[in-house]
Design a protein around this motif. Structure first.
Motif, PDB file in Angstrom:
ATOM      1  N   UNK A  53       0.826  -1.161  -0.053  1.00 58.15           N
ATOM      2  CA  UNK A  53       0.147   0.065   0.012  1.00 58.15           C
ATOM      3  C   UNK A  53       0.879   1.376  -0.051  1.00 58.15           C
ATOM      4  N   UNK A 100     -15.423   2.107  -0.403  1.00 58.21           N
ATOM      5  CA  UNK A 100     -15.618   2.046  -1.877  1.00 58.21           C
ATOM      6  C   UNK A 100     -16.838   0.841  -2.251  1.00 58.21           C
ATOM      7  N   UNK A 129     -13.054   3.994 -13.964  1.00 59.81           N
ATOM      8  CA  UNK A 129     -13.123   3.392 -12.655  1.00 59.81           C
ATOM      9  C   UNK A 129     -13.135   4.603 -11.580  1.00 59.81           C
ATOM     10  N   UNK A 177     -15.316   6.577  -8.642  1.00 60.81           N
ATOM     11  CA  UNK A 177     -16.250   5.767  -7.645  1.00 60.81           C
ATOM     12  C   UNK A 177     -17.641   6.506  -7.885  1.00 60.81           C
ATOM     13  N   UNK A 216     -12.964  -3.304 -11.271  1.00 61.30           N
ATOM     14  CA  UNK A 216     -12.159  -2.243 -11.546  1.00 61.30           C
ATOM     15  C   UNK A 216     -12.245  -1.118 -10.389  1.00 61.30           C
ATOM     16  N   UNK A 217     -13.375  -1.247  -9.587  1.00 60.04           N
ATOM     17  CA  UNK A 217     -13.647  -0.410  -8.390  1.00 60.04           C
ATOM     18  C   UNK A 217     -12.601  -0.768  -7.300  1.00 60.04           C
ATOM     19  N   UNK A 219      -9.941  -2.312  -7.848  1.00 63.21           N
ATOM     20  CA  UNK A 219      -8.361  -1.962  -8.659  1.00 63.21           C
ATOM     21  C   UNK A 219      -8.033  -0.452  -8.399  1.00 63.21           C
ATOM     22  N   UNK A 220      -9.110   0.358  -8.561  1.00 63.68           N
ATOM     23  CA  UNK A 220      -8.963   1.655  -8.478  1.00 63.68           C
ATOM     24  C   UNK A 220      -8.736   2.262  -7.202  1.00 63.68           C
ATOM     25  N   UNK A 221      -9.113   1.693  -6.120  1.00 59.40           N
ATOM     26  CA  UNK A 221      -9.144   2.063  -4.770  1.00 59.40           C
ATOM     27  C   UNK A 221      -7.627   1.513  -4.603  1.00 59.40           C
ATOM     28  N   UNK A 222      -7.299   0.152  -4.641  1.00 60.40           N
ATOM     29  CA  UNK A 222      -6.044  -0.316  -4.105  1.00 60.40           C
ATOM     30  C   UNK A 222      -4.878   0.542  -4.835  1.00 60.40           C
ATOM     31  N   UNK A 223      -5.146   0.861  -6.152  1.00 57.98           N
ATOM     32  CA  UNK A 223      -3.942   1.707  -6.881  1.00 57.98           C
ATOM     33  C   UNK A 223      -3.905   2.920  -6.245  1.00 57.98           C
ATOM     34  N   UNK A 224      -4.826   3.494  -5.347  1.00 57.93           N
ATOM     35  CA  UNK A 224      -4.689   4.793  -4.895  1.00 57.93           C
ATOM     36  C   UNK A 224      -3.605   4.668  -3.515  1.00 57.93           C
ATOM     37  N   UNK A 225      -3.582   3.430  -3.042  1.00 52.15           N
ATOM     38  CA  UNK A 225      -2.875   2.923  -1.733  1.00 52.15           C
ATOM     39  C   UNK A 225      -3.954   2.683  -0.799  1.00 52.15           C
ATOM     40  N   UNK A 226      -4.999   2.580  -1.025  1.00 50.73           N
ATOM     41  CA  UNK A 226      -5.923   2.013   0.068  1.00 50.73           C
ATOM     42  C   UNK A 226      -5.837   0.493   0.476  1.00 50.73           C
ATOM     43  N   UNK A 227      -5.869   0.066   1.567  1.00 49.70           N
ATOM     44  CA  UNK A 227      -5.722  -1.250   1.976  1.00 49.70           C
ATOM     45  C   UNK A 227      -6.981  -1.961   1.577  1.00 49.70           C
ATOM     46  N   UNK A 263      -9.853  -0.794   3.905  1.00 55.65           N
ATOM     47  CA  UNK A 263     -10.180   0.514   3.615  1.00 55.65           C
ATOM     48  C   UNK A 263     -11.231   0.449   2.014  1.00 55.65           C
ATOM     49  N   UNK A 276      -7.138   4.082 -15.502  1.00 51.42           N
ATOM     50  CA  UNK A 276      -7.445   2.932 -16.144  1.00 51.42           C
ATOM     51  C   UNK A 276      -8.274   3.159 -17.676  1.00 51.42           C
TER      52      UNK A 276
END
Lengths: 244, 320
Positions: free
Chosen positions: A77, B238, A91, A93, B219-220, B222-230, B233, A87
């Motif tokens: 993370x 999300x 994607x 939210x 994708x939702x 993936x987008x959240x994880x790519x922002x650094x959310x664990x 979170x 993407x």
């Protein structure tokens, strides 16, 4: 900035083995803009997704800014905070407004205060040219606007590297330009970027280097002038004949 | 084909006509078996005037009676000269001034409104539903997320739970909880009832939650994880908010079901609405009226519940 050594990613679906990324070694320096080209199914998106750990790879070494992804001690993370990703299908939210989309990760991950994160978000929306849409929901935005929000959302984390996974492929043709303009501005500002795209114009104009993939192999790595004028690899030559 | 605008009101009128016809035939059917409707007996089962007898504490004579509107203030003096003042309802007064009384004599009664069995039953059903619904939601959320876990043990255990609970009747579960687990762990009947209902609801909510989370595009996350959310979170900020919006209709259905299922805990002698209805019938003999009332009271809980759910649904739809 980005270092990739002997990267191997194998998809094994019911005995059908595909080497999606096959022994790729390359590096991207700070401030460099690299465009990844190749026919569909050539493994370029998989390669990109391996760079921020959305796809786990089988072998090899990937490091961004000295932080190795293959080391189990690396906090994935913390690693991803420094790597922005855009993407193909945006994607965003859908249950949050544009502003909330930009503020979520700043709040949850970076622990920024409300005033700070909103100021940062509004400045970025200004930069990508949709400041007036801050309180809209994504569903009310056009594809081009949504993708610009997605870029702003990734930038809000202050990443060192930006990855673009076919950012214009899902857009109506008249909206491609506005997204590419934002990407060009970013490139000029010295952002380190890796872009998987089919926009040859963008590659020619903005890229410092072009990587050509086919069947998971990195076949050509050269500056755009050289790649478009005189590609060395026969498959790259065939590809360019098709698309140009 | 060109769209024609047709008036809707004749159809609504027809609906009303059908309903009136049904009610009429119901009335005719009961008149054929010469049932005597006694609706006037019903209200006392909701609230009634409880009487409390006021008794003299010693032997003596009635000293004074002061009448004030509905009540009478009675002053008693016993043999030792001690005074006792009682306030009773005027029409229930048993003594006059100067009368002698003995210890324990009822001087009169006081009256106050008290909730009848149907009101208590409604209250019991309400709190049973709310408490077991809240716990059911928590259990279901937890079990639903466990079913999506990467850990095989956690996944298997939650699957076993869901399958066991869904595969056996609620009535049997209530009996097991009360007679087996309740005996072993010495549980009260209310605890056993709430636990059985909460676990039962939890299993269904778990499946609803799982389906909801799985319906959110990959994708939702993936987008959240790519922002650094664990992972947590991403789920919290999300995935779950979007999933909740989608599962609201089945979730509302599950809670409406739960309210009705509370009627089953009457078998372990919890006096909720259905059992109070049965008790009311044993004293009033107004079988039809009471059962219609009981049905109406369940509707009284469930109609606002579904109204609330559809309003929430509309509010959450503003981002679409």
């Amino acid at each position: 900035m980005i270092e990739v050594r002997d990267l191997l990613k194998v998809f094994d679906t019911r005995g059908h083995v595909v080497r999606a990324v096959d022994n790729v070694t390359t590096r991207v320096d700070k401030g460099e803009v690299v465009v990844v080209l190749g026919p569909s199914g050539s493994g370029k998106s998989t390669f990109l997704r391996c760079l921020n750990g959305l796809e786990d790879f089988d072998q090899g070494h990937v490091a961004i800014d000295g932080l190795p992804l293959d080391d189990p001690k690396t906090d994935i993370n913390a690693y991803r905070r420094e790597v922005g990703m855009v993407f193909q299908h945006f994607n965003l939210f859908p249950h949050m407004t544009v502003l909330e989309n930009l503020c979520l990760a700043q709040k949850v991950v970076r622990k920024r205060g409300k005033a700070e994160r909103e100021a940062k978000a509004r400045a970025l929306l200004e930069k990508v040219g949709i400041a007036e849409k801050a309180n809209e929901y994504p569903s009310r935005l056009s594809g081009g606007q949504q993708q610009r929000v997605a870029i702003a959302r990734a930038l809000a984390m202050g990443p060192k590297v930006m990855l673009f996974d076919e950012p214009t492929s899902a857009l109506d043709p008249e909206m491609v330009g506005e997204v590419l303009d934002v990407m060009k501005t970013l490139a000029q500002e010295g952002m380190t970027m890796v872009c998987v795209t089919h926009e040859m114009g963008f590659a020619r104009e903005v890229a410092d280097r072009v990587l050509f993939f086919d069947h998971g192999k990195l076949l050509e790595d050269s500056p755009p002038q050289q790649f478009f004028a005189a590609p060395r690899d026969p498959r790259a030559q065939a590809f360019l004949r098709q698309v140009l | 084909m060109i769209k024609h605008k047709k008036a809707q009101w004749p159809w609504h009128a027809l609906t009303a006509l059908v309903l009136v016809g049904l009610a009429l035939s119901l009335y005719l059917a009961t008149s054929m078996i010469s049932y005597e409707w006694r609706w006037n007996r019903v209200p006392q089962y909701f609230a009634y005037q409880a009487e409390e007898a006021q008794r003299a504490s010693g032997n003596g004579t009635v000293q004074d009676i002061v009448r004030q509107g509905e009540t009478a203030r009675v002053t008693l003096r016993d043999e030792d000269g001690a005074e006792q003042v009682l306030e009773v309802a005027q029409d229930s007064l048993q003594f006059s001034r100067g009368d002698d009384f003995a210890e324990g004599d009822v001087i009169g009664v006081t009256r106050h409104w008290a909730a009848g069995p149907l009101a208590w039953g409604l209250w019991t059903t309400l709190w049973l539903s709310v408490v077991s619904g809240a716990f059911g939601l928590l259990i279901g959320l937890f079990a639903g997320l466990c079913r999506l876990s990467n850990n095989p043990t956690v996944r298997d255990l939650s699957t076993v739970y869901v399958e066991l609970v869904r595969g056996t009747p609620l009535l049997v579960q209530i009996f097991i909880f009360y007679f087996f687990i309740g005996t072993v762990l010495n549980l009260s009947r209310e605890f056993a009832g709430v636990a059985a209902l909460a676990l039962f609801t939890g299993a269904y909510v778990a499946e609803i939650v799982r389906a909801g989370v799985q319906s959110i595009a990959k994708g939702q996350n993936e987008a959240a994880r790519s922002l650094g959310l664990n992972a947590g979170q991403s789920m919290r900020h999300v995935i779950l908010p979007q999933a909740f919006k989608r599962v609201l209709p089945p979730l509302a259905g599950q809670f409406i079901s739960l309210v009705k299922d509370t009627s089953l805990v009457s078998v372990i002698a919890i006096t909720e609405l259905t059992k109070s209805g049965r008790e009311a019938i044993t004293t009033s003999f107004s079988t039809f009226e009471i059962w219609f009332c009981v049905a109406g009271l369940y509707l009284l809980i469930n109609l606002p519940l579904s109204h609330f759910a559809s309003r929430l649904e509309r509010r959450l739809a503003q981002s679409d």
